[in-house]
Design a protein around this motif. Structure first.
Motif, PDB file in Angstrom:
ATOM      1  N   UNK A 274     111.286  31.810  66.874  1.00 45.33           N
ATOM      2  CA  UNK A 274     111.299  32.380  68.223  1.00 45.33           C
ATOM      3  C   UNK A 274     111.064  33.882  68.176  1.00 45.33           C
ATOM      4  N   UNK A 275     111.597  34.533  67.141  1.00 51.20           N
ATOM      5  CA  UNK A 275     111.397  35.973  66.995  1.00 51.20           C
ATOM      6  C   UNK A 275     109.953  36.332  66.730  1.00 51.20           C
ATOM      7  N   UNK A 276     109.246  35.464  66.021  1.00 45.92           N
ATOM      8  CA  UNK A 276     107.842  35.742  65.703  1.00 45.92           C
ATOM      9  C   UNK A 276     106.960  35.797  66.947  1.00 45.92           C
ATOM     10  N   UNK A 277     107.321  35.029  67.966  1.00 48.91           N
ATOM     11  CA  UNK A 277     106.496  35.000  69.180  1.00 48.91           C
ATOM     12  C   UNK A 277     107.145  35.744  70.348  1.00 48.91           C
ATOM     13  N   UNK A 278     108.198  36.506  70.056  1.00 47.92           N
ATOM     14  CA  UNK A 278     108.858  37.268  71.114  1.00 47.92           C
ATOM     15  C   UNK A 278     107.891  38.253  71.762  1.00 47.92           C
ATOM     16  N   UNK A 279     107.052  38.891  70.941  1.00 46.29           N
ATOM     17  CA  UNK A 279     106.090  39.849  71.469  1.00 46.29           C
ATOM     18  C   UNK A 279     105.080  39.197  72.404  1.00 46.29           C
ATOM     19  N   UNK A 280     104.720  37.947  72.109  1.00 43.54           N
ATOM     20  CA  UNK A 280     103.777  37.229  72.976  1.00 43.54           C
ATOM     21  C   UNK A 280     104.420  36.985  74.334  1.00 43.54           C
ATOM     22  N   UNK A 281     105.677  36.565  74.327  1.00 47.13           N
ATOM     23  CA  UNK A 281     106.391  36.339  75.597  1.00 47.13           C
ATOM     24  C   UNK A 281     106.502  37.650  76.387  1.00 47.13           C
ATOM     25  N   UNK A 282     106.806  38.743  75.670  1.00 47.03           N
ATOM     26  CA  UNK A 282     106.931  40.047  76.327  1.00 47.03           C
ATOM     27  C   UNK A 282     105.615  40.461  76.967  1.00 47.03           C
ATOM     28  N   UNK A 283     104.513  40.266  76.244  1.00 45.12           N
ATOM     29  CA  UNK A 283     103.181  40.575  76.781  1.00 45.12           C
ATOM     30  C   UNK A 283     102.920  39.758  78.047  1.00 45.12           C
ATOM     31  N   UNK A 284     103.268  38.487  78.002  1.00 42.54           N
ATOM     32  CA  UNK A 284     103.038  37.588  79.147  1.00 42.54           C
ATOM     33  C   UNK A 284     103.769  38.098  80.387  1.00 42.54           C
ATOM     34  N   UNK A 285     105.033  38.497  80.183  1.00 38.39           N
ATOM     35  CA  UNK A 285     105.812  39.003  81.319  1.00 38.39           C
ATOM     36  C   UNK A 285     105.212  40.300  81.850  1.00 38.39           C
TER      37      UNK A 285
ATOM     38  N   UNK B 225     105.602  28.188  59.194  1.00 35.93           N
ATOM     39  CA  UNK B 225     106.250  29.055  60.175  1.00 35.93           C
ATOM     40  C   UNK B 225     105.395  29.170  61.444  1.00 35.93           C
ATOM     41  N   UNK B 226     104.067  29.212  61.284  1.00 36.15           N
ATOM     42  CA  UNK B 226     103.174  29.249  62.452  1.00 36.15           C
ATOM     43  C   UNK B 226     103.392  28.019  63.337  1.00 36.15           C
ATOM     44  N   UNK B 227     103.532  26.858  62.702  1.00 36.96           N
ATOM     45  CA  UNK B 227     103.748  25.621  63.458  1.00 36.96           C
ATOM     46  C   UNK B 227     105.062  25.685  64.226  1.00 36.96           C
ATOM     47  N   UNK B 228     106.118  26.147  63.567  1.00 34.31           N
ATOM     48  CA  UNK B 228     107.429  26.215  64.229  1.00 34.31           C
ATOM     49  C   UNK B 228     107.422  27.266  65.347  1.00 34.31           C
ATOM     50  N   UNK B 229     106.731  28.387  65.119  1.00 39.86           N
ATOM     51  CA  UNK B 229     106.656  29.431  66.150  1.00 39.86           C
ATOM     52  C   UNK B 229     105.897  28.921  67.369  1.00 39.86           C
ATOM     53  N   UNK B 230     104.828  28.171  67.149  1.00 39.61           N
ATOM     54  CA  UNK B 230     104.063  27.606  68.257  1.00 39.61           C
ATOM     55  C   UNK B 230     104.908  26.613  69.046  1.00 39.61           C
ATOM     56  N   UNK B 231     105.726  25.839  68.324  1.00 40.12           N
ATOM     57  CA  UNK B 231     106.614  24.877  68.997  1.00 40.12           C
ATOM     58  C   UNK B 231     107.627  25.614  69.855  1.00 40.12           C
ATOM     59  N   UNK B 232     108.142  26.734  69.328  1.00 40.78           N
ATOM     60  CA  UNK B 232     109.101  27.549  70.093  1.00 40.78           C
ATOM     61  C   UNK B 232     108.469  28.071  71.382  1.00 40.78           C
ATOM     62  N   UNK B 233     107.206  28.481  71.279  1.00 36.12           N
ATOM     63  CA  UNK B 233     106.479  29.008  72.440  1.00 36.12           C
ATOM     64  C   UNK B 233     106.309  27.922  73.503  1.00 36.12           C
ATOM     65  N   UNK B 234     106.011  26.711  73.050  1.00 38.13           N
ATOM     66  CA  UNK B 234     105.800  25.604  73.995  1.00 38.13           C
ATOM     67  C   UNK B 234     107.116  25.149  74.625  1.00 38.13           C
TER      68      UNK B 234
ATOM     69  N   UNK C 230      94.384  23.179  68.729  1.00 36.91           N
ATOM     70  CA  UNK C 230      95.726  22.969  68.223  1.00 36.91           C
ATOM     71  C   UNK C 230      96.603  24.174  68.534  1.00 36.91           C
ATOM     72  N   UNK C 231      97.928  23.983  68.457  1.00 30.54           N
ATOM     73  CA  UNK C 231      98.877  25.045  68.800  1.00 30.54           C
ATOM     74  C   UNK C 231      98.999  26.091  67.709  1.00 30.54           C
ATOM     75  N   UNK C 232      98.614  25.736  66.492  1.00 31.93           N
ATOM     76  CA  UNK C 232      98.719  26.677  65.364  1.00 31.93           C
ATOM     77  C   UNK C 232      97.669  26.330  64.326  1.00 31.93           C
ATOM     78  N   UNK C 233      97.199  27.356  63.607  1.00 34.00           N
ATOM     79  CA  UNK C 233      96.263  27.150  62.500  1.00 34.00           C
ATOM     80  C   UNK C 233      96.301  28.381  61.614  1.00 34.00           C
ATOM     81  N   UNK C 234      95.472  28.376  60.573  1.00 38.89           N
ATOM     82  CA  UNK C 234      95.382  29.538  59.697  1.00 38.89           C
ATOM     83  C   UNK C 234      94.145  30.351  60.015  1.00 38.89           C
ATOM     84  N   UNK C 235      94.021  31.488  59.340  1.00 37.60           N
ATOM     85  CA  UNK C 235      92.863  32.350  59.578  1.00 37.60           C
ATOM     86  C   UNK C 235      91.693  31.936  58.702  1.00 37.60           C
ATOM     87  N   UNK C 236      91.946  31.675  57.424  1.00 39.56           N
ATOM     88  CA  UNK C 236      90.840  31.255  56.555  1.00 39.56           C
ATOM     89  C   UNK C 236      91.175  31.291  55.086  1.00 39.56           C
TER      90      UNK C 236
END
Length: 335
Positions: free
Chosen positions: A276-287, A322-331, A10-16
């Motif tokens: 979108x801000x929550x996953x900005x760092x992931x996009x930056x890492x990718x670039x 928020x994890x679900x929405x951030x994952x959607x933003x990433x996709x 899945x695109x998002x989940x919890x830790x535990x």
């Protein structure tokens, strides 16, 4: 990893872990938040036996643990602490089963990995099992047997589930670096050989042949390469602890087909940025790594940075959504 290469995470989940002590409420929140990747909630605020160490100790086969003032200690027979841990796990499984009727898809369950367990469970002399290589082997073997039974139980209760096993290893770095303190606190146990660490992890990972294994560590300097060699199909970590020293290992992991569970949403109460801000760092890492933007959604699952046991129930619900929405933003906007 080859047998799991087509597995659809899945695109998002919890830790535990989740706040509170109501298993039905936690299962309802988790299944309501993640319709394509729920997980078995853990509720450590209920007390000893619901904590991560006690919960996993309750799964061990022919090894038993009880609570002492200093922590969990291996004993001769199952006592009330073991029975309590097993009862709470059963209650949690009952609740999850109730809210996953007819569910088909990935479902994550979490247990403590062999090295964090060895760094936490005490032997009769008060030192942790990590101090004795033979005890470490016995503990890993007992854990493997208990895991087989637990995974069979989950599959029986939720037959449509594609079970994902998460091994929680927050103490792994301390084990590798010789930073686990002795009972006296005046010295530390010697570092365990990396090959021995890897071999034991590989044995435990190998228990779950029907699905992928995630290794979670919310400590700095996660040993990505070691975990991949041990068979981890995915690695879960606190994204805020990454440094550019991790770039090469992460790039190799992604190109090798390892999935990243990126912990980008804070695990304790506080303001949440826009998704979108929550996953900005992931996009930056990718670039920075020169990876294809189109790989992002295929390679990353969005999670909180760690468990949510210390959060308020209201914040925990918001964080999962928020994890679900951030994952959607990433996709939707990988670049």
């Amino acid at each position: 990893m080859s047998e799991n290469s087509e597995f659809r995470f899945g695109a998002a989940t919890g830790v535990g872990s989740m706040p509170g002590g109501d298993a039905r409420e936690a299962a309802k929140t988790v299944t309501g938040s993640f319709d394509d990747f729920p997980f078995l909630p853990e509720l450590p605020s209920r007390g000893p036996g619901a904590d991560m160490i006690g919960r996993t100790a309750g799964m061990l086969v022919e090894l038993y643990a009880r609570v002492e003032p200093s922590g969990w200690r291996i004993g001769d027979r199952p006592g009330r602490d073991t029975k309590r841990a097993r009862a709470w796990l059963g209650e949690d499984l009952d609740a999850l089963e109730e809210f996953t009727q007819g569910y088909e898809g990935p479902l994550k369950v979490q247990v403590v990995g062999p090295w964090t367990l060895a760094a936490a469970l005490e032997l009769r002399n008060g030192e942790v099992a990590l101090s004795d290589p033979g005890a470490c082997r016995d503990l890993a073997g007992s854990l493997a047997e208990g895991l087989r039974e637990h995974l069979d139980e989950v599959r029986r209760r939720i037959p449509g589930a594609q079970v994902v096993l998460q091994l929680d290893e927050p103490s792994l770095i301390a084990v590798l670096r010789g930073q686990v303190k002795s009972a006296s606190g005046y010295r530390t146990h010697r570092a365990v050989d990396r090959q021995a660490v890897e071999a034991t992890l590989r044995d435990v990972v190998g228990v779950h042949r029907s699905g992928p294994v995630v290794v979670h560590s919310c400590a700095p300097d996660v040993p990505f390469a070691l975990l991949r060699r041990a068979g981890a199909a995915a690695i879960s970590f606190d994204f805020s602890l990454l440094t550019e020293r991790d770039d090469d290992a992460i790039g190799e992991a992604v190109e090798g087909g390892t999935r990243l569970f990126a912990g980008v949403v804070p695990g304790v109460d506080g303001p949440l940025s826009d998704p979108a801000g929550s996953v900005m760092g992931v996009r930056t890492l990718w670039r920075r790594l020169g990876l294809q933007p189109g790989l992002l959604a295929k390679a990353v699952t969005v999670t909180p940075s760690c468990g949510l046991a210390g959060a308020s129930p209201d914040y925990a619900r918001k964080a999962l959504a928020h994890c679900v929405r951030a994952a959607r933003s990433l996709a939707d906007n990988p670049e």
